[in-house]
Write an enzyme that holds these catalytic residues in place. Structure first.
Site, PDB file in Angstrom:
ATOM      1  N   TYR A   1       0.833  -1.223   0.000  1.00 10.21           N
ATOM      2  CA  TYR A   1       0.000   0.000   0.000  1.00 10.21           C
ATOM      3  C   TYR A   1       0.866   1.271   0.000  1.00 10.21           C
ATOM      4  CZ  TYR A   1      -3.419   3.373   1.928  1.00 10.21           C
ATOM      5  OH  TYR A   1      -4.221   4.459   2.165  1.00 10.21           O
TER       6      TYR A   1
ATOM      7  N   ASP B   1       9.981  -7.572  -3.315  1.00  6.54           N
ATOM      8  CA  ASP B   1       8.749  -7.842  -2.562  1.00  6.54           C
ATOM      9  C   ASP B   1       8.449  -9.331  -2.690  1.00  6.54           C
ATOM     10  OD1 ASP B   1       6.039  -5.710  -1.955  1.00  6.54           O
ATOM     11  OD2 ASP B   1       5.818  -7.894  -1.849  1.00  6.54           O
TER      12      ASP B   1
ATOM     13  N   GLY C   1       1.562  -7.826  -0.862  1.00 11.06           N
ATOM     14  CA  GLY C   1       1.604  -6.869  -1.970  1.00 11.06           C
ATOM     15  C   GLY C   1       0.978  -7.451  -3.230  1.00 11.06           C
TER      16      GLY C   1
ATOM     17  N   TYR D   1       4.027  -5.870  17.641  1.00 12.81           N
ATOM     18  CA  TYR D   1       4.311  -5.105  16.421  1.00 12.81           C
ATOM     19  C   TYR D   1       5.132  -3.851  16.751  1.00 12.81           C
ATOM     20  CZ  TYR D   1       3.398  -1.739  12.699  1.00 12.81           C
ATOM     21  OH  TYR D   1       3.534  -0.778  11.741  1.00 12.81           O
TER      22      TYR D   1
ATOM     23  N   ASP E   1      -6.804  -0.328  21.897  1.00 18.41           N
ATOM     24  CA  ASP E   1      -7.030   0.940  21.194  1.00 18.41           C
ATOM     25  C   ASP E   1      -7.002   2.114  22.169  1.00 18.41           C
ATOM     26  OD1 ASP E   1      -7.311   0.117  18.590  1.00 18.41           O
ATOM     27  OD2 ASP E   1      -9.498   0.195  18.553  1.00 18.41           O
TER      28      ASP E   1
END
Ligand code: UDP
Length: 324
Positions: A12, A32, A37, A141, A285
């Site tokens: 992206y 890649d 992708g 992450y 969140d």
């Protein structure tokens, strides 16, 4: 002509960056593995299919081309998946980055632009996050991205590499010419999910929490158009080439938007009703993540010019109708 490597250039943000780099007069090569992708989004550069964790393939790539800079986008980036598969995240994100750094040192490639994230900050203690905010990631992450930033700093000190680590806030929108755009599977990001609900591809849009301490109770994020992100990467390389200091910088708009505001703009843009429901908060969140992006604007002489919510959602909608 300068030749630059874009690792993850079929993804992206990477594909938008390839377009911006080609427009700036650079020759681009994409590396890649196409795990997330898309080959058909690789329009501005030849694609070398390979995995950043394959040290031999990375070495061969640097034997075959003399690069003047590396852009590294190829990472696993789903918070939930990172909790379930830590080894996969540490290996792909950290070992992959180390393979690239080793090849850069071996072949005297001077500069790297490394994709980082607002997730390095964890739960911020201030409404506008600048780069002095403590790095305290709350998920795997984010931890892998902090580790990569630290590793890049070590290599830079030892081997005189130049680096920029852009920390992205919420990348959104699509190329205005619709040559590339967002195509994730599964999709977890709020704007494409809203657009799927608008088209009736999914049922009601779930608002994850309406009891946050924000003006309308829904979570607030800093949405930045992916074309503005791409332009910032070109500006970051120009900064390094001119001898600018190596830095980690926030890339955002310094403006927050709530989930309810997104819904209203999406309704107006698409002309669809978009059914919604309130659902529980999503684990991990924070209420609000908004960048103070002054540092990037000052250092790179860059500013976002495409990042109104209206333009972001209009470009994303037109892309969505074309692609899906
Ligand atoms: N969100 C939501 N419903 C969805 C997906 C996301 O309400 O179906 C909210 C999410 O809780 C967060 C915001 O939209 O407050 C942005 O989420 P996204 O996953 O796009 O980006 P993040 O900020 O998590 O990186």
């Amino acid at each position: 002509m300068d030749k630059v490597l874009v690792v993850g250039g079929a993804g992206y943000i990477g594909s938008h960056c390839c377009k911006a780099l080609a427009a700036s007069g650079r020759e681009v090569v994409v590396f890649d593995n196409l795990s997330t992708g898309h080959e058909d989004l690789c329009l501005w550069a030849p694609l070398v299919k390979g995995d950043v964790c394959d040290k031999a393939a990375v070495s061969q790539l640097f034997e075959d081309h003399q690069f003047s800079a590396v852009f590294h986008f190829a990472a696993k980036s789903l918070v939930g998946e990172s909790a379930a598969k830590p080894a996969f995240y540490w290996n792909t994100n950290v070992s992959g980055t180390m393979n690239l750094l080793d090849a850069m040192v071996h072949h005297s490639v001077p500069n790297i632009i490394f994709s980082s994230t607002a997730a390095v900050y964890g739960e911020p203690d201030r409404p506008l996050i600048d780069e002095t905010q403590t790095l305290a990631p709350i998920n795997t992450y984010g931890r892998t991205k902090v580790a990569c930033e630290q590793m890049i700093r070590s290599y830079a000190e030892a081997h005189q590499l130049g680096y920029v680590c852009p920390r992205y806030f919420n990348a959104a929108g699509a190329d205005a010419d619709l040559e590339t755009g967002e195509d994730h599977s599964p999709e977890t990001h709020v704007i494409p999910i809203l657009l799927e609900a608008a088209r009736g591809i999914r049922g009601k849009f779930s608002i994850f929490g309406d009891d946050y301490a924000t003006s309308d109770g829904t979570a607030v994020r800093d949405y930045i158009h992916v074309t503005d992100l791409a332009n910032a990467h070109v500006a970051a390389l120009d900064h390094l080439v001119l001898g600018g200091e190596s830095v980690a910088v926030n890339l955002g708009t310094s403006q927050g938007a709530s989930v309810k505001e997104l819904i209203e703009v999406a309704r107006t843009t698409t002309g669809k009703t978009i059914p919604t429901e309130v659902a529980p908060r999503r684990a991990g969140d924070p209420a609000q993540l908004v960048a103070d992006a002054t540092k990037a604007q000052t250092l790179f002489n860059w500013k976002p010019t495409n990042s109104t919510l209206e333009q972001i959602i209009d470009d994303a909608w037109r892309w969505h109708l074309k692609r899906f």
